[in-house]
Design a protein around this motif. Structure first.
Motif, PDB file in Angstrom:
ATOM      1  N   GLU A 229       0.854  -1.186   0.000  1.00  6.94           N
ATOM      2  CA  GLU A 229       0.000   0.000   0.000  1.00  6.94           C
ATOM      3  C   GLU A 229       0.889   1.234   0.000  1.00  6.94           C
ATOM      4  O   GLU A 229       1.758   1.385   0.869  1.00  6.94           O
ATOM      5  CB  GLU A 229      -0.893   0.017   1.239  1.00  6.94           C
ATOM      6  CG  GLU A 229      -1.815  -1.183   1.340  1.00  6.94           C
ATOM      7  CD  GLU A 229      -2.253  -1.430   2.767  1.00  6.94           C
ATOM      8  OE1 GLU A 229      -3.472  -1.409   3.002  1.00  6.94           O
ATOM      9  OE2 GLU A 229      -1.393  -1.625   3.637  1.00  6.94           O
ATOM     10  N   ARG A 230       0.644   2.118  -0.971  1.00  6.64           N
ATOM     11  CA  ARG A 230       1.474   3.305  -1.076  1.00  6.64           C
ATOM     12  C   ARG A 230       0.617   4.510  -1.438  1.00  6.64           C
ATOM     13  O   ARG A 230      -0.487   4.375  -1.981  1.00  6.64           O
ATOM     14  CB  ARG A 230       2.565   3.108  -2.131  1.00  6.64           C
ATOM     15  CG  ARG A 230       3.482   1.910  -1.876  1.00  6.64           C
ATOM     16  CD  ARG A 230       4.729   1.973  -2.710  1.00  6.64           C
ATOM     17  NE  ARG A 230       5.590   3.100  -2.344  1.00  6.64           N
ATOM     18  CZ  ARG A 230       6.449   3.090  -1.330  1.00  6.64           C
ATOM     19  NH1 ARG A 230       6.586   2.014  -0.587  1.00  6.64           N
ATOM     20  NH2 ARG A 230       7.190   4.146  -1.076  1.00  6.64           N
ATOM     21  N   ASN A 231       1.135   5.681  -1.117  1.00  7.70           N
ATOM     22  CA  ASN A 231       0.505   6.919  -1.533  1.00  7.70           C
ATOM     23  C   ASN A 231       0.651   7.043  -3.048  1.00  7.70           C
ATOM     24  O   ASN A 231       1.767   6.983  -3.583  1.00  7.70           O
ATOM     25  CB  ASN A 231       1.177   8.101  -0.826  1.00  7.70           C
ATOM     26  CG  ASN A 231       0.448   9.409  -1.037  1.00  7.70           C
ATOM     27  OD1 ASN A 231      -0.311   9.572  -1.986  1.00  7.70           O
ATOM     28  ND2 ASN A 231       0.677  10.355  -0.136  1.00  7.70           N
ATOM     29  N   ALA A 232      -0.471   7.221  -3.740  1.00  9.32           N
ATOM     30  CA  ALA A 232      -0.434   7.313  -5.197  1.00  9.32           C
ATOM     31  C   ALA A 232       0.131   8.639  -5.687  1.00  9.32           C
ATOM     32  O   ALA A 232       0.438   8.774  -6.872  1.00  9.32           O
ATOM     33  CB  ALA A 232      -1.836   7.113  -5.771  1.00  9.32           C
ATOM     34  N   SER A 233       0.255   9.617  -4.790  1.00  8.42           N
ATOM     35  CA  SER A 233       0.694  10.957  -5.185  1.00  8.42           C
ATOM     36  C   SER A 233       2.127  11.223  -4.748  1.00  8.42           C
ATOM     37  O   SER A 233       2.555  10.790  -3.667  1.00  8.42           O
ATOM     38  CB  SER A 233      -0.223  12.013  -4.577  1.00  8.42           C
ATOM     39  OG  SER A 233       0.264  13.319  -4.825  1.00  8.42           O
ATOM     40  N   ASP A 234       2.840  11.968  -5.568  1.00  3.18           N
ATOM     41  CA  ASP A 234       4.178  12.420  -5.210  1.00  3.18           C
ATOM     42  C   ASP A 234       4.170  13.816  -4.585  1.00  3.18           C
ATOM     43  O   ASP A 234       5.228  14.346  -4.238  1.00  3.18           O
ATOM     44  CB  ASP A 234       5.076  12.446  -6.450  1.00  3.18           C
ATOM     45  CG  ASP A 234       5.396  11.053  -6.960  1.00  3.18           C
ATOM     46  OD1 ASP A 234       5.486  10.121  -6.128  1.00  3.18           O
ATOM     47  OD2 ASP A 234       5.544  10.895  -8.190  1.00  3.18           O
ATOM     48  N   VAL A 235       2.966  14.408  -4.452  1.00  2.00           N
ATOM     49  CA  VAL A 235       2.902  15.779  -3.926  1.00  2.00           C
ATOM     50  C   VAL A 235       1.929  15.935  -2.756  1.00  2.00           C
ATOM     51  O   VAL A 235       2.118  16.810  -1.909  1.00  2.00           O
ATOM     52  CB  VAL A 235       2.530  16.786  -5.042  1.00  2.00           C
ATOM     53  CG1 VAL A 235       3.636  16.848  -6.083  1.00  2.00           C
ATOM     54  CG2 VAL A 235       1.203  16.432  -5.696  1.00  2.00           C
ATOM     55  N   ALA A 236       0.887  15.108  -2.703  1.00  3.62           N
ATOM     56  CA  ALA A 236      -0.150  15.273  -1.681  1.00  3.62           C
ATOM     57  C   ALA A 236      -0.088  14.140  -0.662  1.00  3.62           C
ATOM     58  O   ALA A 236       0.268  13.000  -0.982  1.00  3.62           O
ATOM     59  CB  ALA A 236      -1.537  15.308  -2.330  1.00  3.62           C
TER      60      ALA A 236
END
Length: 223
Positions: free
Chosen positions: A106-113
């Motif tokens: 499971e990972r954050n799909a965003s590189d900014v938010a």
């Protein structure tokens, strides 16, 4: 069984900080242990996860649990050994039934938010192959069904509106975890991260302008 209620405040949760991740544990989890707070009925974990941009959890193993995820802010990238993968957004309840064993990442799909989600684990009755399911939950006030689980419990999303209180019929027990608030349960004000454990048959009245709670309804004492 006479009715009883126990209120657990968000500030009393266990807290874990790692590289790019922050977790608030409503029950004993990992290195955090409290013999008086290891679960409620079949519910054994409620973790609020806060994941920095680009961060997340690499592949790891689960068994004998129903893992239910509810995204609050951001987009979650999910991949598991059942072959399912993709993105989970707010308004979608995701369930991974670990069965005899499953791995997932499971990972954050965003590189900014940033990403914030609640992940819950329930003792499972599935002893066979792992299963994946998800369901879109209606927006707006009401008591909304989510995704079925292989467990002696049922998960609903309860949202009272400004002029739309909601009622929950509790057959045996219920666990309310507030995700947005404040909201009031029979006059008791709960804020985000607060939880109310209810034992005994009763009816709960929820009010609040923009409140939301994840509610596990437990029909009987088994499990």
């Amino acid at each position: 069984m006479p009715e009883s209620r126990v209120l657990r405040r968000a500030a009393d949760r266990f807290h874990t900080v790692a590289d790019g991740t922050e977790t608030f544990h409503s029950f004993s989890y990992g290195r955090h242990y409290d013999p008086d707070n290891i679960g409620f009925g079949p519910v054994i974990a409620i973790n609020e996860e806060r994941i920095a941009a680009g961060a997340g959890y690499d592949e790891h193993h689960h068994a004998d649990a129903e893992i239910v995820t509810w995204v609050l802010d951001g987009v979650l990238d999910h991949e598991d050994s059942t072959g399912h993968g993709g993105q989970v957004r707010p308004g979608v309840a995701q369930r991974l039934s670990a069965g005899a064993g499953v791995t997932h990442a499971e990972r954050n799909a965003s590189d900014v938010a940033a990403l914030r989600f609640v992940q819950m684990m329930v003792r499972s009755t599935n002893e066979d192959e792992p299963e994946y399911a998800q369901a879109t939950v209606p927006a707006g006030p009401g008591v909304h069904e989510t995704v079925p689980v292989h467990a002696d419990a049922r998960l609903v999303v309860a949202r009272p509106g400004p002029d739309a209180p909601v009622e929950l019929e509790v057959e045996h027990a219920a666990l309310l975890h507030v995700t947005r608030g404040p909201l009031s349960v029979d006059g008791t004000v709960l804020d985000p991260g607060d939880a109310l454990h209810v034992a005994g048959p009763t009816r709960l009245g929820l009010t609040g302008r923009n409140g939301e709670a994840l509610v596990w309804l437990i029909p009987h004492s088994r499990g």
